[in-house]
Design an enzyme around this catalytic site. Structure first.
Site, mmCIF file in Angstrom:
data_model
loop_
_atom_site.group_PDB
_atom_site.id
_atom_site.type_symbol
_atom_site.label_atom_id
_atom_site.label_comp_id
_atom_site.label_asym_id
_atom_site.label_seq_id
_atom_site.Cartn_x
_atom_site.Cartn_y
_atom_site.Cartn_z
ATOM 1 N N ASP A 17 48.399 -10.283 31.252
ATOM 2 C CA ASP A 17 48.224 -11.260 30.163
ATOM 3 C C ASP A 17 47.454 -10.655 29.003
ATOM 4 O OD1 ASP A 17 45.867 -11.234 31.784
ATOM 5 O OD2 ASP A 17 45.253 -13.164 30.955
ATOM 6 N N GLU A 25 43.673 -12.575 33.553
ATOM 7 C CA GLU A 25 42.369 -11.919 33.378
ATOM 8 C C GLU A 25 41.645 -12.458 32.159
ATOM 9 O OE1 GLU A 25 39.432 -8.939 31.938
ATOM 10 O OE2 GLU A 25 41.163 -9.733 30.897
ATOM 11 N N GLU A 26 42.388 -12.696 31.102
ATOM 12 C CA GLU A 26 41.748 -13.110 29.844
ATOM 13 C C GLU A 26 41.141 -14.511 29.941
ATOM 14 O OE1 GLU A 26 41.070 -11.056 27.703
ATOM 15 O OE2 GLU A 26 42.572 -9.477 27.663
ATOM 16 N N HIS A 38 45.893 -5.815 33.998
ATOM 17 C CA HIS A 38 46.343 -7.195 33.819
ATOM 18 C C HIS A 38 47.474 -7.308 32.812
ATOM 19 C CE1 HIS A 38 44.141 -8.052 30.005
ATOM 20 N NE2 HIS A 38 43.259 -7.209 30.486
ATOM 21 N N HIS A 43 41.134 -7.177 21.040
ATOM 22 C CA HIS A 43 41.084 -8.627 20.816
ATOM 23 C C HIS A 43 41.103 -8.981 19.331
ATOM 24 C CE1 HIS A 43 39.542 -10.107 25.011
ATOM 25 N NE2 HIS A 43 40.398 -9.113 25.117
ATOM 26 N N ASP A 48 44.926 -3.469 25.494
ATOM 27 C CA ASP A 48 44.374 -4.415 26.463
ATOM 28 C C ASP A 48 45.479 -5.313 26.986
ATOM 29 O OD1 ASP A 48 42.723 -6.067 27.914
ATOM 30 O OD2 ASP A 48 41.829 -7.051 26.195
ATOM 31 N N ASP A 91 39.709 -0.091 37.235
ATOM 32 C CA ASP A 91 40.218 -1.141 36.348
ATOM 33 C C ASP A 91 40.033 -0.689 34.898
ATOM 34 O OD1 ASP A 91 41.211 -3.583 35.461
ATOM 35 O OD2 ASP A 91 39.461 -4.767 36.049
HETATM 36 ZN ZN LIG Z 1 41.621 -6.623 29.306
#
Ligand SMILES: [Zn+2]
Ligand SMILES: *[C@@H]1O[C@H](CO)[C@@H](O)[C@H](O)[C@H]1NC(C)=O
Ligand SMILES: *[C@@H]1O[C@H](CO)[C@@H](O)[C@H](O)[C@H]1NC(C)=O
Ligand SMILES: *[C@@H]1O[C@H](CO)[C@@H](O)[C@H](O)[C@H]1NC(C)=O
Length: 522
Positions: A144, A209-210, A142, A482, A175, A236
């Site tokens: 984003d 995705e987030e 992903h 994150h 990420d 993934d």
């Molecule tokens: Zn992710």
């Protein structure tokens, strides 16, 4: 019957009980020891004869290293932030689209590659294989990222891609732009070297995705379904190579996620007549709700350790622990209740033991002298593989046990199915081989993701969904995810490119080799 006669009988009876107990214990111990000795291990298909399809090798020279790092840094500098389901940075997403076309000209111009935009900002690539009878697979990542603010304590601005001590810092470095860029950079190099795959494949890059993937991944799935596509497997993001993270584990381990926990967000509401603080009722909406929340915290969901795929992780890693943990982990059929009690003591391992309950919002009251009419709380639960969403909701009702507390499901889904990790699992074995070819000292084991990924939208297209990227996580690194100071080493990003370069070629085998020797012959 005399007194001494009955004593004798009791003694005889006790002797029988004791000796059968002893035999049982001895038997259990023998079985347990044999299991401790025989459990595989890394061998499996690794000794088997694999058809050679990785004919093109990638030796990254100085020029390529500069180029791939410059591309990666540029990707990090575009702030493709998803703030919420309704607020995403579309300017940045459009910029990212233009950037991809510029960075990977061969991918976008090759006659083997069909590209389409999905949901305006997501990308779906179809790379044509020369052998249409080979079932295609899909690589997913992903674009984003979650928000990041320098003032939270970043050592470098989060969208600067600044280099420090061999690391590139920035939101998205792990990420998930390592995978986004690693996959496309690998394909760019393969195509430049004249590679044409036998097995066709897809690349899906989601843009939301987030914030749950409803416009990106979900639309990619819709298009694939419309075209009647079935997939051999999906790879993934999710788990990684962990090194020094699990105490007692000797050496690094690559965990390949075979499932994800389910999720539920539940809203609890208490509404009463408003009143003045000078004549309060015995119980207020706040008091009633607080008591309900307290009951949920004091009565955690049942311990289910050993009933989900976490079991395979421990069994696969058992031989990398010292005694007595090695013995305990090799014999979860006997010890899983014991180990479950140990693991639940720590927050990070408690997540493997049960459905977790987190009270995340509590709102009530508007004025200091007014009894509030409404009190509201949100509870976020992550559902263990051995439980269903419905079972969790039933337990919440039983624990709250107060008619005055209204319980509503805001959103939720069941735990994802468990993908297989045995010697016949094409996707799992290809990923494992690719990891071991690159990192021979790593132990590969199936794992469970406690968070969710875009891949959960793909469960109708394949039963084989794996979540892994070749990121190396050392102590302190999981918190960057994150969090602040997200980073990747330059060497590790290069490994991403090489990993996908090899993985794509490894997928060209016609079928998996026959196992060389079975686990129990070892
Ligand atoms: Zn992710
Ligand atoms: C790779 O090379 C081998 C010979 O070394 C050949 O038999 C095989 O067909 C090649 N595979 C591909 C996918 O090109
Ligand atoms: C959105 O991205 C653009 C760059 O494409 C950037 O200039 C802008 O500041 C970003 N907006 C927000 C709110 O982050
Ligand atoms: C894509 O863009 C069009 C036109 O700007 C808009 O109507 C549509 O809602 C957008 N779709 C998504 C999924 O954002």
């Amino acid at each position: 019957m005399t007194d001494s006669g009955s004593k004798l009988k009791i003694w005889k009876f006790l002797k029988i009980i004791l000796s059968s107990l002893l035999i049982t214990v001895l038997l259990l111990f023998t079985v347990a020891s044999i299991r401790t000795l025989s459990l595989d291990v890394n061998v499996g298909l690794q000794l088997a004869h694999w058809e050679k399809t990785n004919n093109i090798s990638l030796v990254i020279d100085h020029h390529q290293r500069e180029e791939l790092l410059a591309n990666f840094k540029e990707a990090i500098r575009i702030p493709t932030v998803s703030f919420s389901e309704t607020e995403i940075n579309t300017t940045a997403l459009l910029e990212f689209d233009r950037f991809l076309r510029k960075a990977f000209p061969t991918v976008f111009s090759s006659s083997l590659v069909h590209h389409e935009l999905v949901g305006n900002y997501s990308h779906l690539f179809r790379v044509q294989g020369s052998q249409p009878d080979l079932v295609p697979y899909l690589l997913l990542a992903h674009i984003d990222v979650v928000p990041a603010t320098e003032s939270d304590g970043w050592e470098a601005p989060p969208f600067s891609a600044k280099e420090m001590d061999g690391f590139i810092y920035g939101r998205g470095t792990i990420d998930d732009k390592g995978s986004v860029m690693g996959i496309l950079q690998a394909l760019e190099y393969l195509l430049i070297k004249g590679y044409a795959p036998r097995r066709g494949f897809y690349i899906g890059l989601g843009h939301d995705e987030e914030v749950s993937g409803l416009n990106g991944a979900k639309n990619i799935v819709r298009i694939l379904k419309q075209n009647g596509v079935q997939l051999a497997f999906v790879l993934d993001e999710g788990l990684a190579v962990i090194d020094g993270i699990i105490s007692g584990l000797d050496g690094p381990a690559a965990l390949i996620g075979v499932s994800e926990k389910g999720s539920a967000t539940v809203k609890l509401t208490v509404s009463m007549l408003p009143g003045h603080a000078s004549m309060p009722p015995r119980e207020t909406s706040i008091g009633i709700l607080a008591a309900a929340v307290k009951r949920l915290e004091e009565n955690p969901m049942p311990r289910l350790f050993g009933l989900g795929p976490e079991r395979y992780t421990f069994e696969h890693l058992a031989h990398k622990f010292k005694l007595p943990m090695k013995f305990v982990m090799s014999n979860l059929w006997l010890f899983s209740p014991l180990l479950g009690r140990l693991l639940e003591r720590q927050e990070n391992t408690n997540a493997f033991v049960r459905t977790t309950t987190a009270v995340t919002m509590f709102n009530a009251g508007v004025k200091v002298n007014v009894i509030p009419s409404l009190a509201e709380a949100h509870v976020n639960l992550r559902i263990h593989s051995a439980q269903s969403l419905q079972e969790v909701l039933d337990l919440i009702h039983a624990t709250v046990a107060d008619q005055r507390v209204k319980i509503e499901l805001v959103e939720g889904f069941d735990p994802l199915p468990v993908s297989s990790a045995d010697e016949k699992s094409f996707g799992y074995q290809i990923i494992k081989k690719t990891v071991l070819d690159m990192f021979p000292t790593v132990t590969v084991a199936p794992g469970i993701c406690v968070g969710n990924t875009d891949s959960r939208h793909f469960k109708d297209l394949t039963s084989n969904i794996y979540r892994f990227a070749p990121a190396w996580f050392k102590p302190g690194d999981p918190q960057r995810f994150h969090g602040i100071n997200e980073r990747i080493s330059k060497k590790n990003y290069e490994e991403f490119v090489v990993f996908f370069f090899n993985l794509i070629q490894n997928c060209d085998i016609q079928k998996l080799p026959e196992p060389h020797s079975s686990v129990h012959e070892l």
